[in-house]
Write an enzyme that holds these catalytic residues in place. Structure first.
Site, PDB file in Angstrom:
ATOM      1  N   GLU A 144      44.581  29.623  50.510  1.00 45.33           N
ATOM      2  CA  GLU A 144      45.242  28.841  49.450  1.00 45.33           C
ATOM      3  C   GLU A 144      44.310  28.495  48.299  1.00 45.33           C
ATOM      4  OE1 GLU A 144      45.617  28.259  52.746  1.00 45.33           O
ATOM      5  OE2 GLU A 144      47.667  27.629  53.194  1.00 45.33           O
ATOM      6  N   ALA A 147      53.323  30.874  52.582  1.00 46.85           N
ATOM      7  CA  ALA A 147      54.495  30.342  51.910  1.00 46.85           C
ATOM      8  C   ALA A 147      54.787  31.252  50.721  1.00 46.85           C
ATOM      9  CB  ALA A 147      54.224  28.917  51.452  1.00 46.85           C
ATOM     10  N   GLY A 157      50.515  29.578  55.016  1.00 37.85           N
ATOM     11  CA  GLY A 157      51.594  29.033  55.836  1.00 37.85           C
ATOM     12  C   GLY A 157      51.900  29.888  57.065  1.00 37.85           C
ATOM     13  N   GLU A 199      49.461  28.767  59.554  1.00 36.70           N
ATOM     14  CA  GLU A 199      49.842  27.398  59.932  1.00 36.70           C
ATOM     15  C   GLU A 199      51.064  27.401  60.846  1.00 36.70           C
ATOM     16  OE1 GLU A 199      49.809  26.433  55.646  1.00 36.70           O
ATOM     17  OE2 GLU A 199      48.594  24.708  56.194  1.00 36.70           O
TER      18      GLU A 199
HETATM   19  C1  HXC Z   1      55.469  35.816  48.067  1.00 37.53           C
HETATM   20  C2  HXC Z   1      54.391  37.697  48.826  1.00 37.53           C
HETATM   21  C3  HXC Z   1      53.453  36.912  49.517  1.00 37.53           C
HETATM   22  C4  HXC Z   1      53.606  35.488  49.459  1.00 37.53           C
HETATM   23  C5  HXC Z   1      52.959  38.976  49.822  1.00 37.53           C
HETATM   24  N1  HXC Z   1      54.047  38.963  49.029  1.00 37.53           N
HETATM   25  N2  HXC Z   1      52.576  37.736  50.130  1.00 37.53           N
HETATM   26  N3  HXC Z   1      55.387  37.149  48.100  1.00 37.53           N
HETATM   27  N4  HXC Z   1      54.622  35.006  48.711  1.00 37.53           N
HETATM   28  N5  HXC Z   1      52.795  34.655  50.103  1.00 37.53           N
HETATM   29  C6  HXC Z   1      54.761  40.115  48.476  1.00 37.53           C
HETATM   30  C7  HXC Z   1      53.992  40.765  47.340  1.00 37.53           C
HETATM   31  O1  HXC Z   1      54.208  40.068  46.148  1.00 37.53           O
HETATM   32  C8  HXC Z   1      54.612  42.147  47.338  1.00 37.53           C
HETATM   33  O2  HXC Z   1      55.867  42.097  46.689  1.00 37.53           O
HETATM   34  C9  HXC Z   1      54.865  42.412  48.812  1.00 37.53           C
HETATM   35  O3  HXC Z   1      54.892  41.135  49.453  1.00 37.53           O
HETATM   36  C10 HXC Z   1      53.776  43.246  49.456  1.00 37.53           C
HETATM   37  O4  HXC Z   1      52.525  42.604  49.222  1.00 37.53           O
HETATM   38  P1  HXC Z   1      51.246  43.352  48.603  1.00 37.53           P
HETATM   39  O5  HXC Z   1      50.371  42.303  48.031  1.00 37.53           O
HETATM   40  O6  HXC Z   1      51.655  44.476  47.713  1.00 37.53           O
HETATM   41  O7  HXC Z   1      50.615  43.967  49.945  1.00 37.53           O
HETATM   42  P2  HXC Z   1      49.064  44.299  50.229  1.00 37.53           P
HETATM   43  O8  HXC Z   1      48.438  44.924  49.015  1.00 37.53           O
HETATM   44  O9  HXC Z   1      49.059  45.069  51.526  1.00 37.53           O
HETATM   45  O10 HXC Z   1      48.343  42.884  50.443  1.00 37.53           O
HETATM   46  C11 HXC Z   1      48.713  42.075  51.545  1.00 37.53           C
HETATM   47  C12 HXC Z   1      48.164  40.621  51.353  1.00 37.53           C
HETATM   48  C13 HXC Z   1      48.613  40.090  49.969  1.00 37.53           C
HETATM   49  C14 HXC Z   1      46.629  40.645  51.429  1.00 37.53           C
HETATM   50  C15 HXC Z   1      48.690  39.791  52.506  1.00 37.53           C
HETATM   51  O11 HXC Z   1      50.024  40.275  49.844  1.00 37.53           O
HETATM   52  C16 HXC Z   1      48.320  38.645  49.757  1.00 37.53           C
HETATM   53  O12 HXC Z   1      47.185  38.263  49.478  1.00 37.53           O
HETATM   54  N6  HXC Z   1      49.350  37.778  49.823  1.00 37.53           N
HETATM   55  C17 HXC Z   1      49.244  36.374  49.528  1.00 37.53           C
HETATM   56  C18 HXC Z   1      48.571  35.650  50.655  1.00 37.53           C
HETATM   57  C19 HXC Z   1      48.417  34.152  50.346  1.00 37.53           C
HETATM   58  O13 HXC Z   1      47.798  33.780  49.350  1.00 37.53           O
HETATM   59  N7  HXC Z   1      49.035  33.303  51.177  1.00 37.53           N
HETATM   60  C20 HXC Z   1      48.952  31.850  51.001  1.00 37.53           C
HETATM   61  C21 HXC Z   1      50.136  31.373  50.209  1.00 37.53           C
HETATM   62  S1  HXC Z   1      50.029  29.638  49.885  1.00 37.53           S
HETATM   63  P3  HXC Z   1      56.248  43.084  45.464  1.00 37.53           P
HETATM   64  O14 HXC Z   1      57.597  42.581  45.055  1.00 37.53           O
HETATM   65  O15 HXC Z   1      55.171  42.920  44.438  1.00 37.53           O
HETATM   66  O16 HXC Z   1      56.245  44.431  46.113  1.00 37.53           O
HETATM   67  C22 HXC Z   1      50.603  28.886  51.296  1.00 37.53           C
HETATM   68  C23 HXC Z   1      50.678  27.370  51.275  1.00 37.53           C
HETATM   69  C24 HXC Z   1      51.406  26.796  52.477  1.00 37.53           C
HETATM   70  O17 HXC Z   1      50.921  29.526  52.242  1.00 37.53           O
HETATM   71  C25 HXC Z   1      51.680  25.312  52.306  1.00 37.53           C
HETATM   72  C26 HXC Z   1      53.087  25.025  51.845  1.00 37.53           C
HETATM   73  C27 HXC Z   1      53.452  23.522  51.918  1.00 37.53           C
END
Ligand code: HXC
Length: 257
Positions: free
Chosen positions: A131, A65, A108, A111
């Site tokens: 998360e 998400a 997400g 999911e």
């Molecule tokens: C918003 C995101 C994002 C996310 C990545 N980006 N994941 N933006 N939400 N979930 C964005 C980064 O900010 C970045 O933007 C660009 O995408 C590239 O990501 P990087 O981090 O620079 O890439 P990399 O170093 O290759 O790392 C990849 C990654 C990392 C390991 C996947 O991005 C990451 O850990 N992302 C978050 C994963 C996460 O925590 N997901 C769970 C979310 S909570 P900029 O603008 O900086 O270039 C969830 C809850 C669901 O999903 C339930 C809802 C009801």
């Protein structure tokens, strides 16, 4: 296209839906949800379409998400708007759909993949529920669907350690049904979907309902549901056609009735 965050194409009887927010690794925000609801409803309503494939990019199916969208929302906002509750409408799709996953399927994203009827994954796919690292927990099915798919040991490990599974571990654990080379993921998924789309559609929906019922019922109720649906399919024109075609050693010509 009428969509901002996805690209939709038809390949014969297969609808291909591609998440398209490359700058955010396909993070799911409210616009993605609105687009997916509309695309799945259009797929469901189009009788020429028999199976759908949902995919992302080479690097990410979806990295979760959208953390930027969620970062300023507290309990009242999330609860009040039932944030992402709309994914129930995607899950309610009666026709079959496959998730074709390459790269990250996190939070997400994992999911959403698990909402599909099954997952075909590229050898580059990585699954996780990270998360906990953000101070939250899965919110669109991860704790429930992942546990049903892979059992407690791995699901708990994934949720509280936040670690990722590579595709081989995911396949061994039962999360992924097929692994294919990354280079041919979308092509292979469309091929698989085209085979599904070529079968009698009422039988496909019944098969889906039966397998899904296994997650909701006890064994005897599930078996009875299965038997009655089986009996019911015997009233369809496509059952008669399917069996007659087999006996006559020819391909069935389905009416969808
Ligand atoms: C918003 C995101 C994002 C996310 C990545 N980006 N994941 N933006 N939400 N979930 C964005 C980064 O900010 C970045 O933007 C660009 O995408 C590239 O990501 P990087 O981090 O620079 O890439 P990399 O170093 O290759 O790392 C990849 C990654 C990392 C390991 C996947 O991005 C990451 O850990 N992302 C978050 C994963 C996460 O925590 N997901 C769970 C979310 S909570 P900029 O603008 O900086 O270039 C969830 C809850 C669901 O999903 C339930 C809802 C009801």
């Amino acid at each position: 296209s009428q969509f901002q965050t996805i690209i939709v194409e038809q390949h014969g009887a297969v609808t291909l839906i591609r998440l398209n927010r490359p700058d955010a690794l396909n993070a799911l925000n409210s616009q993605v949800l609105a687009d997916l609801i509309e695309a799945f409803a259009a797929y469901e309503a189009d009788a020429s379409q028999g199976c759908a494939v949902l995919t992302g990019s080479e690097k990410a199916f979806a990295a979760g998400a959208d953390i930027k969208e969620m970062s300023n929302r507290g309990f009242s906002e999330m609860f009040g708007e039932n944030y992402f509750g709309g994914f129930d409408r995607v899950v309610a799709t009666r026709k079959p759909w496959i998730a074709a996953v390459a790269g990250f399927a996190l939070g997400g994203g994992c999911e959403l993949a698990m909402m599909a009827d099954f997952i075909i994954a590229a050898d580059t796919a990585k699954f996780g529920q990270p998360e906990v690292k953000l101070g939250v927990a899965p919110g669109m099915g991860g704790s429930q669907r992942l546990t049903r798919a892979v059992g407690k040991a791995k699901a708990m490990d994934m949720c509280i350690s936040g670690r990722m599974m590579d595709v081989h571990e995911a396949e061994r654990a039962g999360l992924v049904s097929r692994i294919v080379p990354a280079a041919t993921l979308v092509e292979d998924a469309i091929k698989a979907a085209a085979e599904i789309a070529a079968y009698p559609p009422l039988a496909t929906i019944a098969n889906k309902e039966m397998v899904n019922a296994a997650f909701e019922t006890g064994l005897s109720a599930g078996l009875l549901f299965e038997r009655r649906l089986f009996n019911g399919l015997c009233a369809t024109a496509d059952k008669r056609e399917g069996m007659v075609a087999f006996v006559e050693k020819r391909k069935g010509a389905w009416s969808g009735k």
